[in-house]
Design a protein around this motif. Structure first.
Motif, short mmCIF file in Angstrom:
data_model
loop_
_atom_site.label_atom_id
_atom_site.label_comp_id
_atom_site.label_asym_id
_atom_site.label_seq_id
_atom_site.Cartn_x
_atom_site.Cartn_y
_atom_site.Cartn_z
N SER A 1 -30.28 -49.71 -14.49
CA SER A 1 -29.81 -48.38 -14.25
C SER A 1 -29.31 -48.12 -12.89
CB SER A 1 -30.88 -47.23 -14.59
OG SER A 1 -31.32 -47.25 -15.71
N LYS A 2 -28.48 -47.36 -12.63
CA LYS A 2 -27.67 -47.01 -11.19
C LYS A 2 -28.14 -45.85 -10.79
CE LYS A 2 -23.97 -50.21 -10.27
NZ LYS A 2 -22.46 -50.22 -9.80
N MET A 3 -28.74 -45.72 -9.47
CA MET A 3 -29.14 -44.26 -8.91
C MET A 3 -28.36 -44.20 -7.79
SD MET A 3 -32.94 -42.83 -8.00
CE MET A 3 -33.40 -43.08 -9.44
N MET A 4 -27.75 -42.98 -7.57
CA MET A 4 -27.05 -42.69 -6.11
C MET A 4 -27.87 -41.88 -5.21
SD MET A 4 -23.13 -41.90 -6.80
CE MET A 4 -22.76 -41.89 -5.23
N LEU A 5 -27.75 -42.34 -3.90
CA LEU A 5 -28.54 -41.61 -2.85
C LEU A 5 -27.55 -40.97 -1.66
CD1 LEU A 5 -30.84 -41.12 -0.88
CD2 LEU A 5 -30.73 -43.46 0.28
N VAL A 6 -27.61 -39.92 -1.58
CA VAL A 6 -26.71 -39.25 -0.62
C VAL A 6 -27.56 -38.80 0.51
CG1 VAL A 6 -24.89 -38.69 -2.08
CG2 VAL A 6 -26.71 -37.13 -1.89
N GLY A 7 -27.52 -38.93 1.80
CA GLY A 7 -28.07 -38.53 3.05
C GLY A 7 -27.30 -38.87 4.48
N THR A 8 -27.91 -37.97 5.29
CA THR A 8 -27.11 -38.20 6.79
C THR A 8 -28.35 -38.57 7.50
OG1 THR A 8 -25.41 -36.91 6.21
CG2 THR A 8 -25.87 -37.29 8.48
#
Length: 309
Positions: free
Chosen positions: A146-153
């Motif tokens: 599976s592919k999971m995306m992480l967004v964050g600064t």
């Protein structure tokens, strides 16, 4: 008058009294000069690394689950069978191996060790935004590959963005960047906009930022006036650009940049440019994108989240 002089029967005349010694000034001893502070005050340099560290500690402490109630976090006692999947962050792929019974909270702790991105600043995307930290990987239906995306600064990046530049830095950057003509004023875009808003355009909303809807974004047009539909396949890390003729499947990690600008007289809609190649000539232009989704489109494609406050 001295006490040794004989008494005088004449009526004495009053003489002005001498001023106090403290108010007298001497010609030979002028008062010492007083140093006045300079009009320019040197501001000490900001240690952005230290500031980022302190901000991180404060935010993590504030957003820590159970911080208000004093409830301590308890890791999963039985991780369960291992599941191997991919995490995409800032266009980099990370291989994650965790037990299917482990929670999103434990996944975020693991991610923090990999990326140095504080757990409180993470947003995970898997078939939509993952909102519940108590859910397990099994609950989310995360399986092998599976592919999971992480967004964050990171706080370092945030401090770098929010630290006020000096006047000389502003002047230098202003001088070096040529003023660009707004997209709406450029003939190539004017020709498309003059045709007017499509009848089936999705409603645009000002002053609101919304996550991507569960359905594709539609009702938009491209440079030739053809209908365009955007579908985000997060599990595949791909963007599907659909037209009447065909559907182009593009890996989001290959997209170089995403540009946008409000449409004059219709600020509830944007012109959106997706740069597919190394130069701006490879930009695919899309018109009448609802304003409330623009930030979500950028964040999802570029793998970044500007601010979480």
């Amino acid at each position: 008058m001295s006490d040794s002089n004989p008494p005088d029967n004449t009526t004495p005349t009053s003489e002005p009294s001498d001023p106090p010694a403290s108010s007298q000034t001497s010609d030979t001893n002028p008062p010492p000069a007083i140093d006045t502070p300079s009009a320019t005050i040197d501001t000490p340099a900001i240690d952005t690394a230290q500031l980022a560290s302190e901000l991180t500690k404060t935010i993590v402490k504030t957003l820590e689950p159970g911080a208000e109630t004093g409830t301590a976090f308890v890791p999963t006692s039985d991780p369960g069978p291992e599941v191997k999947f991919k995490l995409v962050y800032n266009k980099q792929n990370y291989e994650i191996v965790l037990g299917e019974n482990q929670t999103v909270r434990e996944l975020k702790d693991y991610i923090e060790g990999l990326t140095k991105l504080p757990r409180s600043m993470q947003k995970l995307m898997f078939k939509g935004l993952v909102k519940d930290d108590t859910k397990t990987l099994k609950d989310l239906k995360v399986v092998k590959n599976s592919k999971m995306m992480l967004v964050g600064t990171t706080m370092s990046d945030l401090v770098a963005v929010t630290t006020k530049p000096s006047s000389s830095e502003i002047a230098a950057s202003t001088a070096s960047v040529p003023k660009r003509e707004p997209l709406c004023k450029q003939k190539v875009h004017q020709k498309v906009l003059e045709k007017g808003k499509p009848e089936d355009a999705m409603p645009g909303v000002l002053g609101v930022k919304e996550p991507l809807p569960s359905t594709p974004l539609n009702g938009m047009i491209n440079k030739t006036g053809g209908k365009v539909r955007l579908t985000f396949k997060l599990e595949e890390d791909s963007l599907w650009i659909g037209t009447k003729a065909r559907t182009e499947k593009i890996s989001m990690s290959s997209i170089r940049n995403v540009l946008s600008e409000k449409i004059e007289d219709h600020p509830e809609y944007h012109i959106l440019g997706v740069q597919l190649g190394p130069t701006e000539l490879s930009t695919y232009w899309i018109y009448w994108v609802p304003t409330q989704y623009v930030d979500a489109v950028k964040d999802t494609i570029l793998g970044k989240w500007q601010t979480f406050f």
